[in-house]
Design a protein around this motif. Sequence first.
Motif, short mmCIF file in Angstrom:
data_model
loop_
_atom_site.label_atom_id
_atom_site.label_comp_id
_atom_site.label_asym_id
_atom_site.label_seq_id
_atom_site.Cartn_x
_atom_site.Cartn_y
_atom_site.Cartn_z
N ALA A 18 10.72 -2.99 3.62
CA ALA A 18 9.88 -1.75 3.58
C ALA A 18 10.00 -1.06 4.72
O ALA A 18 10.06 -1.42 5.88
CB ALA A 18 8.54 -2.23 3.02
N ALA A 19 10.07 0.39 4.66
CA ALA A 19 9.94 1.24 5.56
C ALA A 19 8.57 1.03 6.45
O ALA A 19 7.57 1.17 6.01
CB ALA A 19 9.99 2.71 5.29
N PRO A 20 8.99 1.08 7.95
CA PRO A 20 7.69 0.92 8.65
C PRO A 20 6.92 2.19 8.91
O PRO A 20 7.46 3.35 8.64
CB PRO A 20 8.32 0.47 10.19
CG PRO A 20 9.80 1.19 10.02
CD PRO A 20 10.09 1.22 8.57
N TYR A 21 5.74 1.88 9.09
CA TYR A 21 4.64 3.08 8.95
C TYR A 21 4.65 3.81 10.49
O TYR A 21 4.91 3.18 11.38
CB TYR A 21 3.34 2.68 8.84
CG TYR A 21 2.23 3.64 8.74
CD1 TYR A 21 2.17 4.49 7.82
CD2 TYR A 21 1.22 3.68 10.01
CE1 TYR A 21 0.92 5.59 7.85
CE2 TYR A 21 0.40 4.66 10.19
CZ TYR A 21 0.32 5.73 8.86
OH TYR A 21 -0.78 6.50 9.08
N ASP A 22 4.74 5.05 10.40
CA ASP A 22 4.92 5.67 11.52
C ASP A 22 3.68 6.46 11.91
O ASP A 22 3.31 7.62 11.16
CB ASP A 22 6.16 7.09 11.66
CG ASP A 22 6.32 7.91 12.77
OD1 ASP A 22 5.74 7.36 13.65
OD2 ASP A 22 7.17 8.80 12.57
N ARG B 278 2.08 2.57 1.91
CA ARG B 278 2.68 1.46 1.92
C ARG B 278 3.78 1.25 0.72
O ARG B 278 3.45 1.71 -0.23
CB ARG B 278 1.66 0.26 1.63
CG ARG B 278 2.09 -1.17 1.68
CD ARG B 278 1.08 -2.05 1.95
NE ARG B 278 0.35 -1.79 3.10
CZ ARG B 278 -1.03 -2.57 3.36
NH1 ARG B 278 -1.80 -3.11 2.54
NH2 ARG B 278 -1.44 -2.05 4.58
N ARG B 279 4.76 0.43 1.15
CA ARG B 279 5.95 0.30 -0.07
C ARG B 279 5.78 -1.39 0.02
O ARG B 279 5.93 -1.83 1.10
CB ARG B 279 7.21 1.00 0.51
CG ARG B 279 7.14 2.33 0.36
CD ARG B 279 8.67 2.70 0.59
NE ARG B 279 8.74 4.36 0.15
CZ ARG B 279 8.62 5.34 0.97
NH1 ARG B 279 8.53 4.92 2.37
NH2 ARG B 279 8.69 6.69 0.97
N ILE B 280 6.20 -1.80 -0.98
CA ILE B 280 6.24 -3.16 -1.14
C ILE B 280 7.77 -3.46 -1.98
O ILE B 280 8.16 -2.60 -2.75
CB ILE B 280 4.93 -3.71 -2.20
CG1 ILE B 280 3.58 -3.48 -1.71
CG2 ILE B 280 5.36 -5.13 -2.12
CD1 ILE B 280 2.59 -3.64 -2.61
N PRO C 15 0.67 4.88 -3.79
CA PRO C 15 1.47 3.81 -4.46
C PRO C 15 1.68 3.91 -5.99
O PRO C 15 0.62 4.08 -6.49
CB PRO C 15 0.67 2.37 -4.01
CG PRO C 15 -0.06 2.88 -2.91
CD PRO C 15 -0.55 4.52 -2.97
N GLY C 16 2.86 4.10 -6.24
CA GLY C 16 3.23 4.24 -7.74
C GLY C 16 4.25 3.11 -8.29
O GLY C 16 5.12 2.71 -7.74
N PHE C 17 3.90 2.44 -9.19
CA PHE C 17 4.76 1.25 -9.61
C PHE C 17 5.15 1.49 -11.31
O PHE C 17 4.56 1.93 -11.79
CB PHE C 17 3.75 -0.01 -9.57
CG PHE C 17 3.54 -0.28 -8.26
CD1 PHE C 17 4.28 -0.89 -7.32
CD2 PHE C 17 2.13 -0.11 -7.72
CE1 PHE C 17 3.52 -1.18 -6.07
CE2 PHE C 17 1.57 -0.12 -6.46
CZ PHE C 17 2.47 -0.93 -5.62
N MET C 18 6.29 0.94 -11.56
CA MET C 18 6.79 0.88 -12.49
C MET C 18 7.02 -0.50 -13.53
O MET C 18 7.72 -1.43 -12.51
CB MET C 18 8.15 1.45 -13.03
CG MET C 18 8.98 1.93 -14.36
SD MET C 18 9.71 0.48 -14.89
CE MET C 18 11.08 0.41 -13.78
#
Length: 475
Positions: free
Chosen positions: A195-199, A380-382, A421-424
């Motif tokens: 996951a991309a780190p939080y800036d 956040r990305r998971i 955050p959006g999930f499919m």
Amino acid sequence: MSFKVAIVGRPNVGKSTLFNRLVGQKLALVDDTPGVTRDRRPGDARLFDLRFTIIDTAGLEEAAADTLPGRMRAQTEAAIDEADLSLFLVDAKAGLTPADNTLADLLRRRGKPVVLVANKAEARGSDGGFYDAFALGLGEPCPISAEHGQGMNDLREAIIEAIGPDRAFGKDDPAEEARTDVMLTREEAENPEEAAPYDDTKPMRVAIVGRPNAGKSTLINTLLGEERMLTGPEAGITRDSISVEWEWKGRPIKLFDTAGMRRKARVQEKLEKLSVADALRAIRFAECVVIVFDATIPFEKQDLQIVDLVIREGRAAVLAFNKWDLIEDRQAVLADLREKTDRLLPQARGIRAVPISGERGTGVDRLMQAISDTDRVWNRRISTARLNRWLEAQTVSHPPPAVSGRRLRMKYMTQVKARPPGFMISCTRPDAVPESYIRYLINGLRNDFDMPGVPIRIHFRAGDNPFEHKRKKKR
């Protein structure tokens, strides 16, 4: 921007109309009612090849310092002191008034360059007002029509002459704007486990919203450490949504002060409708929204509706219980507020709430930390692998219900976006998934991946049928 220009004049001479013309957008509220603008509003102006910062101001009126017009006058004078040049607007159609003479004296005492602008010069009978403007002793007036865009080339020449070509065409090297897109990069798509780190250094936009007289402008003034926003005991002082640049722990932050939002049934006047619409635009433009509650009368129906609006817009939300210095039994009130927050806002379970005093400055550091933490969760990305392991565990412990005698099957899950955050989830018969099971999955995501207080979106879609082409051949 190379220089700053303040638009000044008495009420209803067309200052906000000219401001909108120069920035190329309808940012400032415009109405026939005098005195619509109250705070000073900056904007990035473009006049042919000129680039500069323009400041819209309130109409100048003679009034005592402790009155609302007096505080508006102080804001206008602060804009004149801040600017390098003033555009002094007079109404060529209506002619000069004593207020114009008073403002002319004020500008002369400041000793800064002034361009005299005769607005509404397209109207019949405006010639008399145009020639009367010579009596102000500020040079030849520049005839324009801010509403129709006439005379802009003459205005450009007048600005260059007043401030000098070197200053007018000075070049700056503005920093490149931070990337704000929310889609996955190619590297992230090819490596879903990473996951991309939080800036925590990128700029952030924060809107302050709430009911009238909740203390929004006072809170912003406390954060900035100056009387930037117009405040007072009167309800509904703020009309425009004003943005100001600020920095917290080295992080650039753009704060948006908004008009107080009353219940829709009570909003009757056109001007208030425009103010509320401006506040809604600020919410949609912001990343994090602070909903300011009056701690002495919290959880009014309108408070809950504002929170629900922010959540439905997908913004990261933080509650600020203002006027905490007026609370006596703070421990009991705090426990009651926590209970009501959990009970009345189930759609934002775990939302961060901070008691503050905007006037005294207590709790504002905790509020900013809560904003930063919420923004981190909002971004956040998971990874896909973690989500599918989690989905398998959830469906084993609580299988999807059977609808019309057929059990639903959850096949695959991935995160398609952040902010929010959006999930499919790929499943059989996506239209038949009940709301209760969707809430079960959302609450599980909040608890297991530590995502409190932010809106979470789950979309369902039918998986591809590998035998679909064979069915079409039979037909």
